[in-house]
Design an enzyme around this catalytic site. Structure first.
Site, PDB file in Angstrom:
ATOM      1  CE  LYS A 118      17.520  15.778  20.614  1.00 40.16           C
ATOM      2  NZ  LYS A 118      17.523  17.183  20.369  1.00 40.16           N
TER       3      LYS A 118
ATOM      4  CG  ASP B  70      15.837  15.837  17.376  1.00 46.41           C
ATOM      5  OD1 ASP B  70      16.247  16.843  17.570  1.00 46.41           O
ATOM      6  OD2 ASP B  70      16.447  14.983  16.544  1.00 46.41           O
TER       7      ASP B  70
END
Ligand code: 2IT
Length: 446
Positions: A124, A164
């Site tokens: 991430k 995201d």
């Protein structure tokens, strides 16, 4: 393994990183029993190794705003675990981004990616850059400055970022353009969520929401229920909420609430194509407010300061941010008769909210199973890029269906309880964990 001992050690090393500690605790509590039946995992210290990211890159991102003023943000990439494949996971641009948030997301991503049936490790990244109120030109300059640092640490076979919160098709375009310029590599596969004319996969924009509804369909079928005629409250109005609203409506449910940081829109007549398309416009405006929806569509009403969970509904779908549904919200939903909650956002519910739902015996499924269709379709995009071909929408949709069904089956296999009901949290965590643990064990101490 003793969960409290592992957690005490982790807390000592990472004090105050609440989201990260919360995500790890949830997984460890679910897998404790199975783990302790495998002395080979204990001997190889799998848990102690798995809860720490492989590495974290932190960098400064400096750019110039429209007024000519210099702005400085922080950028990160957390490469969490590569046991089952190259690092894979999204980039989040949001003012609250910090190492704790990205470590929780990278940890979750590792298990989620394992559930997809595809060979992808977990990662991430992102920045504390706040896209609210920024012009398109500012967003472009920020993305370019961000990639100026990130490009050395990613690659087609090493680490493949995607979107995201705060990062959609527009941002992926700016990031990809700068990557190609810097790396002088023109392979289409270093980012996913690309545009359709430059290597993107059909259905990737819809995939998180579509996949979530396919999962919910299976979950309801297993419990003898159906989406037809069900009322749905969902939070958010971005890409994920949009895909969920679209598929839910197609499958015969009525989406009666969407929300934003400013409040909730009650939409008693459900969605139309025009309303669903307008959600995209709202997101693209960079204003981060949902109120204009009720100005444009007069059958809807806006209430400031309220969450989607204040609306009486059959099914609640958190689609926005972590911990967006707390214990008080859970109680309000139960009092209003909600019988199913599926997290479409990552860790959308607090642990107390999850316990409240489980104690009440309603259907509940966690984000890492429900929203895995997004990253799974990113995996399908990578496959198409490697093969230099584009699949049709029908082909991608069939594969997405198959993947969501497989994830549901894995949850049932590992989460079925003595009374025949399914603990989806346990099922998803154990299924993801077993795959990553086995892969780590077989590849030795590295
Ligand atoms: O949370 C997620 O799974 C995503 N943001 C998508 C990640 C990806 O690589 O498509």
């Amino acid at each position: 393994m003793n969960v409290n001992e592992v957690m005490a050690e982790l807390e000592r090393k990472h004090p105050g990183e609440s989201e990260y500690l919360q995500a790890v605790r949830e997984v460890l509590e679910s897998i404790e029993e199975v783990y302790n039946e495998h002395p080979e995992f204990e001997k190889a210290k799998i848990v102690e190794r798995m809860v720490e990211p492989d590495r974290i890159f932190t960098f400064r991102v400096t750019w110039v705003d429209d007024k000519g003023e210099i702005q400085t943000n922080l950028g990160y990439r957390v490469q969490f675990n590569s046991a089952i494949g190259p690092y894979k996971g999204g980039l989040r641009f949001h003012k609250a981004v910090n190492p704790s948030m990205l470590k929780f997301l990278g940890f979750e991503q590792t298990f989620k990616n394992a559930l997809t049936t595809l060979p992808m490790g977990g990662a991430k990244g992102g920045s504390d850059f706040d896209p609210t109120g920024k012009s398109d030109a500012e967003i472009m300059r920020f993305c370019q400055a961000f990639m100026l640092e990130l490009w050395r640490n990613i690659g087609v076979d090493t680490d493949v970022p995607a979107g995201d919160v705060g990062v959609g098709g527009r941002e992926i375009g700016f990031l990809n353009g700068m990557y190609q310029k810097l790396a002088r590599e023109y392979h289409t596969g270093v980012l996913t969520g690309k545009g359709m004319t430059w290597g993107g996969s059909i259905l990737r924009p819809e995939a998180t929401g579509f996949g979530a509804l396919y999962f919910v369909e299976h979950m309801l079928a297993k419990a003898g229920k159906s989406l037809k005629g069900a009322t749905i409250a969902l939070s958010g109005f971005g890409n994920v909420a949009w895909g969920a609203a679209k598929k839910a409506t197609e499958l015969g449910a009525k989406v009666i609430a969407i929300s934003g940081p400013d409040g909730v829109v009650y939409n008693p007549n459900g969605m139309t194509d025009e309303k669903i398309n307008y959600m995209l416009e709202l997101r693209a405006s960079n204003r981060n407010i949902v109120a204009p929806f009720a100005e444009k569509f007069t059958d809807a009403t806006f209430t400031p300061g309220k969450k989607a969970w204040s609306v009486k509904c059959d099914i609640a779908l958190p689609c926005a941010f972590q911990n967006e549904l707390n214990e008080a919200d859970a109680k309000e939903l139960l009092a209003n008769g909600t019988w199913c909650v599926a997290e479409v956002s990552n860790m959308g519910c607090t642990p107390e909210a999850i316990h409240t739902f489980q104690a009440a015996g309603i259907l509940f499924a966690p984000g890492k199973a429900v929203n895995a269709g997004g990253v799974a379709t990113s995996g399908l995009e990578m496959t198409q890029n490697c093969m230099h071909i584009s699949w049709s929408g029908k082909e991608v949709d069939e594969k997405l269906h198959f993947i969501m069904e497989s994830i549901h089956e894995a949850c049932v296999r590992y989460g079925e309880q003595k009374d025949g009901t399914i603990n989806y949290v346990k099922g998803a965590n154990i299924a993801g964990f077993m795959k990553v643990a086995q892969a780590m064990l077989e590849q030795g101490v590295i």
